[in-house]
Design an enzyme around this catalytic site. Structure first.
Site, PDB file in Angstrom:
ATOM      1  N   GLU A  67     -33.061   3.646  34.438  1.00 45.81           N
ATOM      2  CA  GLU A  67     -31.683   3.132  34.284  1.00 45.81           C
ATOM      3  C   GLU A  67     -30.665   4.272  34.325  1.00 45.81           C
ATOM      4  OE1 GLU A  67     -29.640   2.685  30.776  1.00 45.81           O
ATOM      5  OE2 GLU A  67     -31.411   2.586  29.480  1.00 45.81           O
ATOM      6  N   LYS A 125     -32.867   0.634  19.419  1.00 48.17           N
ATOM      7  CA  LYS A 125     -32.098   1.687  18.742  1.00 48.17           C
ATOM      8  C   LYS A 125     -31.952   1.341  17.261  1.00 48.17           C
ATOM      9  CE  LYS A 125     -28.998   1.702  22.071  1.00 48.17           C
ATOM     10  NZ  LYS A 125     -29.614   1.547  23.384  1.00 48.17           N
TER      11      LYS A 125
HETATM   12  N1  PSU Z   1     -30.989   3.759  25.382  1.00 47.78           N
HETATM   13  C1  PSU Z   1     -30.456   4.981  25.189  1.00 47.78           C
HETATM   14  N2  PSU Z   1     -29.147   5.162  25.449  1.00 47.78           N
HETATM   15  C2  PSU Z   1     -28.382   4.158  25.987  1.00 47.78           C
HETATM   16  C3  PSU Z   1     -28.958   2.862  26.211  1.00 47.78           C
HETATM   17  C4  PSU Z   1     -30.267   2.741  25.878  1.00 47.78           C
HETATM   18  O1  PSU Z   1     -31.159   5.889  24.764  1.00 47.78           O
HETATM   19  O2  PSU Z   1     -27.223   4.393  26.291  1.00 47.78           O
HETATM   20  C5  PSU Z   1     -28.167   1.748  26.853  1.00 47.78           C
HETATM   21  C6  PSU Z   1     -29.132   0.906  27.676  1.00 47.78           C
HETATM   22  O3  PSU Z   1     -28.668   0.877  29.002  1.00 47.78           O
HETATM   23  C7  PSU Z   1     -29.079  -0.461  27.041  1.00 47.78           C
HETATM   24  C8  PSU Z   1     -27.687  -0.491  26.532  1.00 47.78           C
HETATM   25  O4  PSU Z   1     -29.374  -1.484  27.960  1.00 47.78           O
HETATM   26  O5  PSU Z   1     -27.527   0.816  25.985  1.00 47.78           O
HETATM   27  C9  PSU Z   1     -27.467  -1.603  25.533  1.00 47.78           C
HETATM   28  O6  PSU Z   1     -26.099  -1.854  25.433  1.00 47.78           O
HETATM   29  P1  PSU Z   1     -25.590  -3.139  24.641  1.00 47.78           P
HETATM   30  O7  PSU Z   1     -26.001  -2.902  23.219  1.00 47.78           O
HETATM   31  O8  PSU Z   1     -24.086  -3.136  24.831  1.00 47.78           O
HETATM   32  O9  PSU Z   1     -26.254  -4.345  25.261  1.00 47.78           O
END
Ligand code: PSU
Ligand code: MN
Length: 304
Positions: A27, A161
């Site tokens: 990604e 996370k």
């Molecule tokens: N993992 C990381 N850093 C990030 C992300 C994931 O170590 O920046 C990103 C991924 O792309 C994930 C997104 O899909 O954060 C999730 O965002 P949200 O909580 O707005 O759905």
């Protein structure tokens, strides 16, 4: 309805897929919105090299010039790592970015869609999005979870996370019928920390086992993806108790600042980076590299 989003697949990746050689999707939101420059760019390059060393072809994904690019050149990686106008794309934003010819980095959800369209079955990332703390009032639940329920791609991560509500995230994954596999552990990992304190429903200890699982899911016509959650290395982890203090403070500040929507995750990651004096970033980089290696091993085992 079959998706027909415009796809630009690099020759090397197209050839590998045609010959059934291993390919790993990567990604780009982590690059544009998840890490500061220049460590983000260095990490993107390092992750691709790790995938190659482990015998697979890296397929880093983003949107450029009205199409999905599967496989990026160094100029494109640098653009994503430095430009301020890069969109953070989830499922809902893909047609907009394509129609308006915007530069867009893909989240876990959007990368899964693009990987599947290209015919890639394994994808490596850091941590997935999930149910945010306070979701009972904010309703902030990442589209990543719904994508895992519908798109057949195995996502290799270090769990959700830790700034999220991990128990609720696991509950929603169960409700949605997403297989959650802890790798080499009984516990579901918490990104920076090796354990969330919660057990994962399934466990595998080798890439061959995970490949067997993916093959069976495919052969039996199971829809949806799978989550393969690998704990960070012992050297790079930050223990949960230590992280909790930092996370609580960052969440408190985010609430006071009124941060909402797509901005929440990048804002918190940046705050936590500063509050840990950069340690969270080094931990994040280590786990992403670790996951890239495992994803490549799984992709290799899938072809064997
Ligand atoms: N993992 C990381 N850093 C990030 C992300 C994931 O170590 O920046 C990103 C991924 O792309 C994930 C997104 O899909 O954060 C999730 O965002 P949200 O909580 O707005 O759905
Ligand atoms: Mn959200």
């Amino acid at each position: 309805m079959k998706l027909v989003l415009p796809l630009r697949v690099r020759d090397e990746i197209r050839d590998a897929l045609a010959a059934k050689r291993p390919v790993v999707a990567l990604e780009t939101t982590i690059l544009s919105h998840g890490m500061p420059y220049p460590r983000n760019l260095e990490t993107a390059r390092a992750v691709e090299a790790i995938v190659r060393d482990a015998g697979a072809v890296p397929a880093t994904i983003a949107v450029f010039d009205g199409a999905i690019s599967v496989g990026l050149d160094d100029e494109q990686l640098a653009r994503l790592a430095t430009a301020r106008d890069v969109m953070k794309l989830s499922r809902a934003d893909l047609p907009y970015a394509i129609a308006e010819r915007r530069v867009g980095a893909t989240t876990v959800a959007a990368t899964m869609i693009c990987a599947h369209l290209a015919g890639i079955e394994v994808f490596a990332t850091g941590g997935i999005g999930g149910v945010h703390r306070g979701a009972e009032t904010s309703f902030d639940v990442s589209a990543d979870l719904h994508e895992l329920a519908r798109t057949p791609v195995a996502v290799v991560c270090a769990g959700a996370k830790a700034l999220l509500d991990v128990p609720k995230t696991l509950e929603v994954l169960e409700t949605l019928g997403v297989p959650v596999i802890a790798y080499g552990s009984d516990d579901f990992p918490a990104f920076w920390s090796r354990s969330s304190g919660l057990r994962a429903p399934l466990r595998y200890d080798d890439a061959a086992g995970v490949a067997r699982f993916i093959r069976t899911a495919r052969a039996t016509g199971m829809t949806g993806g799978a989550l393969v959650a690998q704990p960070n290395t012992y050297e790079a982890e930050i223990p949960r108790a230590e992280m909790e203090t930092v996370i609580a403070r960052a969440l408190d500040e985010a609430a006071r600042e009124g941060v909402t929507g797509k901005a929440v995750t990048p804002w918190l990651l940046d705050r936590i980076y500063h509050l840990t004096a950069g340690r969270s970033l080094e931990s994040n980089i280590a786990l992403v590299c670790n996951n890239a290696r495992l994803a490549a091993e799984i992709a290799v085992a899938l072809g064997a």
